[in-house]
Motif scaffolding. Structure first.
Motif, PDB file in Angstrom:
ATOM      1  N   LYS A   8       0.844  -1.204   0.000  1.00 41.34           N
ATOM      2  CA  LYS A   8       0.000   0.000   0.000  1.00 41.34           C
ATOM      3  C   LYS A   8       0.875   1.250   0.000  1.00 41.34           C
ATOM      4  N   GLY A   9       0.625   2.130  -0.959  1.00 41.56           N
ATOM      5  CA  GLY A   9       1.358   3.380  -1.080  1.00 41.56           C
ATOM      6  C   GLY A   9       2.603   3.301  -1.950  1.00 41.56           C
ATOM      7  N   MET A  10       2.998   2.109  -2.387  1.00 43.28           N
ATOM      8  CA  MET A  10       4.232   1.967  -3.159  1.00 43.28           C
ATOM      9  C   MET A  10       4.128   2.642  -4.523  1.00 43.28           C
ATOM     10  N   ASP A  11       2.999   2.534  -5.200  1.00 43.78           N
ATOM     11  CA  ASP A  11       2.837   3.191  -6.502  1.00 43.78           C
ATOM     12  C   ASP A  11       3.063   4.699  -6.382  1.00 43.78           C
ATOM     13  N   LEU A  60      17.279  14.059   2.398  1.00 43.19           N
ATOM     14  CA  LEU A  60      16.449  14.785   1.440  1.00 43.19           C
ATOM     15  C   LEU A  60      15.068  14.153   1.332  1.00 43.19           C
ATOM     16  N   TYR A  61      15.042  12.820   1.434  1.00 36.82           N
ATOM     17  CA  TYR A  61      13.789  12.085   1.311  1.00 36.82           C
ATOM     18  C   TYR A  61      13.627  11.164   2.514  1.00 36.82           C
ATOM     19  N   LYS A  62      12.425  11.151   3.060  1.00 35.30           N
ATOM     20  CA  LYS A  62      12.120  10.311   4.217  1.00 35.30           C
ATOM     21  C   LYS A  62      10.934   9.414   3.874  1.00 35.30           C
ATOM     22  N   ILE A  63      11.081   8.146   4.208  1.00 34.76           N
ATOM     23  CA  ILE A  63      10.024   7.178   3.935  1.00 34.76           C
ATOM     24  C   ILE A  63       9.539   6.587   5.257  1.00 34.76           C
ATOM     25  N   GLN A  64       8.233   6.620   5.441  1.00 38.10           N
ATOM     26  CA  GLN A  64       7.635   5.969   6.599  1.00 38.10           C
ATOM     27  C   GLN A  64       7.143   4.595   6.162  1.00 38.10           C
ATOM     28  N   ILE A  65       7.539   3.570   6.909  1.00 43.75           N
ATOM     29  CA  ILE A  65       7.153   2.195   6.611  1.00 43.75           C
ATOM     30  C   ILE A  65       6.403   1.661   7.818  1.00 43.75           C
ATOM     31  N   PHE A 111      18.737  -6.710  11.082  1.00 46.76           N
ATOM     32  CA  PHE A 111      17.310  -6.398  11.041  1.00 46.76           C
ATOM     33  C   PHE A 111      16.664  -7.411  10.113  1.00 46.76           C
ATOM     34  N   SER A 112      15.801  -8.256  10.657  1.00 48.91           N
ATOM     35  CA  SER A 112      15.124  -9.262   9.836  1.00 48.91           C
ATOM     36  C   SER A 112      13.772  -9.573  10.447  1.00 48.91           C
ATOM     37  N   VAL A 113      12.705  -9.061   9.834  1.00 48.85           N
ATOM     38  CA  VAL A 113      11.362  -9.310  10.331  1.00 48.85           C
ATOM     39  C   VAL A 113      10.454  -9.739   9.187  1.00 48.85           C
ATOM     40  N   TYR A 114       9.422 -10.434   9.556  1.00 51.66           N
ATOM     41  CA  TYR A 114       8.358 -10.812   8.629  1.00 51.66           C
ATOM     42  C   TYR A 114       7.094 -10.101   9.076  1.00 51.66           C
ATOM     43  N   CYS A 115       6.231  -9.783   8.128  1.00 47.96           N
ATOM     44  CA  CYS A 115       4.972  -9.152   8.496  1.00 47.96           C
ATOM     45  C   CYS A 115       3.887  -9.503   7.489  1.00 47.96           C
ATOM     46  N   GLU A 116       2.668  -9.249   7.905  1.00 57.61           N
ATOM     47  CA  GLU A 116       1.495  -9.579   7.107  1.00 57.61           C
ATOM     48  C   GLU A 116       1.211  -8.528   6.037  1.00 57.61           C
ATOM     49  N   ASP A 117       1.447  -7.274   6.373  1.00 54.91           N
ATOM     50  CA  ASP A 117       1.104  -6.191   5.452  1.00 54.91           C
ATOM     51  C   ASP A 117       2.036  -5.016   5.693  1.00 54.91           C
ATOM     52  N   ILE A 118       2.201  -4.188   4.666  1.00 56.38           N
ATOM     53  CA  ILE A 118       3.062  -3.004   4.757  1.00 56.38           C
ATOM     54  C   ILE A 118       2.356  -1.828   4.093  1.00 56.38           C
ATOM     55  N   GLU A 119       2.522  -0.666   4.696  1.00 57.11           N
ATOM     56  CA  GLU A 119       2.099   0.595   4.090  1.00 57.11           C
ATOM     57  C   GLU A 119       3.312   1.516   4.072  1.00 57.11           C
ATOM     58  N   VAL A 120       3.535   2.202   2.957  1.00 56.95           N
ATOM     59  CA  VAL A 120       4.651   3.140   2.859  1.00 56.95           C
ATOM     60  C   VAL A 120       4.137   4.515   2.453  1.00 56.95           C
TER      61      VAL A 120
END
Length: 127
Positions: A8-11, A60-65, A111-120
Protein backbone atom coordinates in the motif's frame (compact mmCIF):
# COMPACT_ATOMS: atom_id res chain seq x y z
CA UNK A 1 10.85 -1.10 -6.29
CA UNK A 2 8.45 -2.13 -9.04
CA UNK A 3 8.39 -5.72 -7.74
CA UNK A 4 6.77 -4.38 -4.54
CA UNK A 5 3.73 -2.89 -6.27
CA UNK A 6 1.29 -4.69 -3.94
CA UNK A 7 2.49 -2.73 -0.92
CA UNK A 8 0.00 0.00 0.00
CA UNK A 9 1.36 3.38 -1.08
CA UNK A 10 4.23 1.97 -3.16
CA UNK A 11 2.84 3.19 -6.50
CA UNK A 12 2.60 6.72 -5.17
CA UNK A 13 6.06 6.50 -3.58
CA UNK A 14 7.58 5.44 -6.91
CA UNK A 15 5.83 8.32 -8.70
CA UNK A 16 7.01 10.90 -6.16
CA UNK A 17 10.66 9.82 -5.75
CA UNK A 18 13.20 10.85 -8.38
CA UNK A 19 14.52 7.89 -10.37
CA UNK A 20 17.93 7.97 -8.68
CA UNK A 21 16.23 7.47 -5.26
CA UNK A 22 14.04 4.53 -6.26
CA UNK A 23 16.42 2.04 -4.66
CA UNK A 24 15.64 1.02 -1.07
CA UNK A 25 19.25 0.40 0.01
CA UNK A 26 19.77 4.18 -0.16
CA UNK A 27 17.44 4.54 2.83
CA UNK A 28 19.58 3.12 5.64
CA UNK A 29 19.42 6.10 7.97
CA UNK A 30 16.91 5.22 10.72
CA UNK A 31 15.27 8.35 12.13
CA UNK A 32 12.54 6.69 14.17
CA UNK A 33 11.49 3.20 15.19
CA UNK A 34 8.22 2.53 17.03
CA UNK A 35 7.18 -0.87 18.26
CA UNK A 36 3.41 -1.02 18.86
CA UNK A 37 1.34 -3.75 20.48
CA UNK A 38 -2.39 -4.00 19.83
CA UNK A 39 -5.10 -6.54 20.43
CA UNK A 40 -6.68 -8.21 17.39
CA UNK A 41 -10.31 -8.83 18.35
CA UNK A 42 -10.94 -11.09 15.34
CA UNK A 43 -8.09 -13.48 16.16
CA UNK A 44 -8.33 -12.81 19.91
CA UNK A 45 -4.60 -12.34 20.30
CA UNK A 46 -1.96 -9.61 20.54
CA UNK A 47 -0.26 -8.48 17.36
CA UNK A 48 2.80 -6.31 16.99
CA UNK A 49 3.34 -3.51 14.51
CA UNK A 50 6.45 -1.51 13.67
CA UNK A 51 6.57 2.04 12.33
CA UNK A 52 9.95 2.82 10.80
CA UNK A 53 11.05 6.20 9.49
CA UNK A 54 14.11 6.01 7.23
CA UNK A 55 15.96 8.55 5.13
CA UNK A 56 18.70 8.74 2.58
CA UNK A 57 22.13 9.84 3.86
CA UNK A 58 21.48 13.56 3.23
CA UNK A 59 17.91 13.29 4.61
CA UNK A 60 16.45 14.78 1.44
CA UNK A 61 13.79 12.08 1.31
CA UNK A 62 12.12 10.31 4.22
CA UNK A 63 10.02 7.18 3.94
CA UNK A 64 7.63 5.97 6.60
CA UNK A 65 7.15 2.20 6.61
CA UNK A 66 4.34 0.72 8.69
CA UNK A 67 4.60 -3.05 9.13
CA UNK A 68 1.55 -4.92 10.45
CA UNK A 69 1.61 -8.16 12.45
CA UNK A 70 5.39 -8.32 12.73
CA UNK A 71 7.56 -11.15 14.01
CA UNK A 72 11.25 -11.91 13.67
CA UNK A 73 14.55 -10.51 14.87
CA UNK A 74 15.22 -6.84 15.47
CA UNK A 75 18.68 -5.73 16.62
CA UNK A 76 21.10 -3.17 15.24
CA UNK A 77 23.88 -0.83 16.26
CA UNK A 78 22.18 2.42 17.26
CA UNK A 79 25.20 4.61 16.48
CA UNK A 80 25.45 3.48 12.87
CA UNK A 81 23.08 3.61 9.93
CA UNK A 82 21.94 0.35 8.41
CA UNK A 83 23.77 -0.55 5.25
CA UNK A 84 20.37 -0.45 3.60
CA UNK A 85 17.45 -2.80 3.60
CA UNK A 86 15.36 -4.84 1.27
CA UNK A 87 11.74 -5.96 1.16
CA UNK A 88 10.76 -9.29 -0.41
CA UNK A 89 7.19 -10.32 -1.19
CA UNK A 90 7.12 -13.99 -0.16
CA UNK A 91 3.56 -14.73 -1.34
CA UNK A 92 4.63 -16.49 -4.53
CA UNK A 93 6.94 -18.76 -2.48
CA UNK A 94 3.93 -20.18 -0.62
CA UNK A 95 4.55 -18.49 2.73
CA UNK A 96 1.66 -18.02 5.17
CA UNK A 97 -0.26 -14.74 4.97
CA UNK A 98 1.28 -13.43 8.22
CA UNK A 99 4.78 -13.86 6.75
CA UNK A 100 4.05 -12.36 3.34
CA UNK A 101 6.79 -9.71 3.50
CA UNK A 102 10.38 -10.14 4.64
CA UNK A 103 12.14 -6.88 5.56
CA UNK A 104 15.83 -7.21 6.27
CA UNK A 105 19.22 -5.53 6.39
CA UNK A 106 20.89 -7.33 3.52
CA UNK A 107 24.50 -6.67 4.58
CA UNK A 108 24.76 -7.22 8.35
CA UNK A 109 21.63 -9.27 9.04
CA UNK A 110 20.86 -7.17 12.11
CA UNK A 111 17.31 -6.40 11.04
CA UNK A 112 15.12 -9.26 9.84
CA UNK A 113 11.36 -9.31 10.33
CA UNK A 114 8.36 -10.81 8.63
CA UNK A 115 4.97 -9.15 8.50
CA UNK A 116 1.50 -9.58 7.11
CA UNK A 117 1.10 -6.19 5.45
CA UNK A 118 3.06 -3.00 4.76
CA UNK A 119 2.10 0.60 4.09
CA UNK A 120 4.65 3.14 2.86
CA UNK A 121 4.53 6.91 2.50
CA UNK A 122 6.97 9.57 1.43
CA UNK A 123 7.07 12.33 4.03
CA UNK A 124 7.41 15.72 2.44
CA UNK A 125 8.97 18.87 3.77
CA UNK A 126 6.07 21.32 4.36
CA UNK A 127 7.79 24.23 2.54
Amino acid sequence: MEHLKYIKGMDRLIQELPTQYQYLPLFGNILKLEYLKEFDYEKWTDIYNVRLLVADEAELYKIQIFMKNVHGSLSFNISEAMSGFSICDMQEDGYEQDTRYHIYDFENGDFSVYCEDIEVALLKNPK
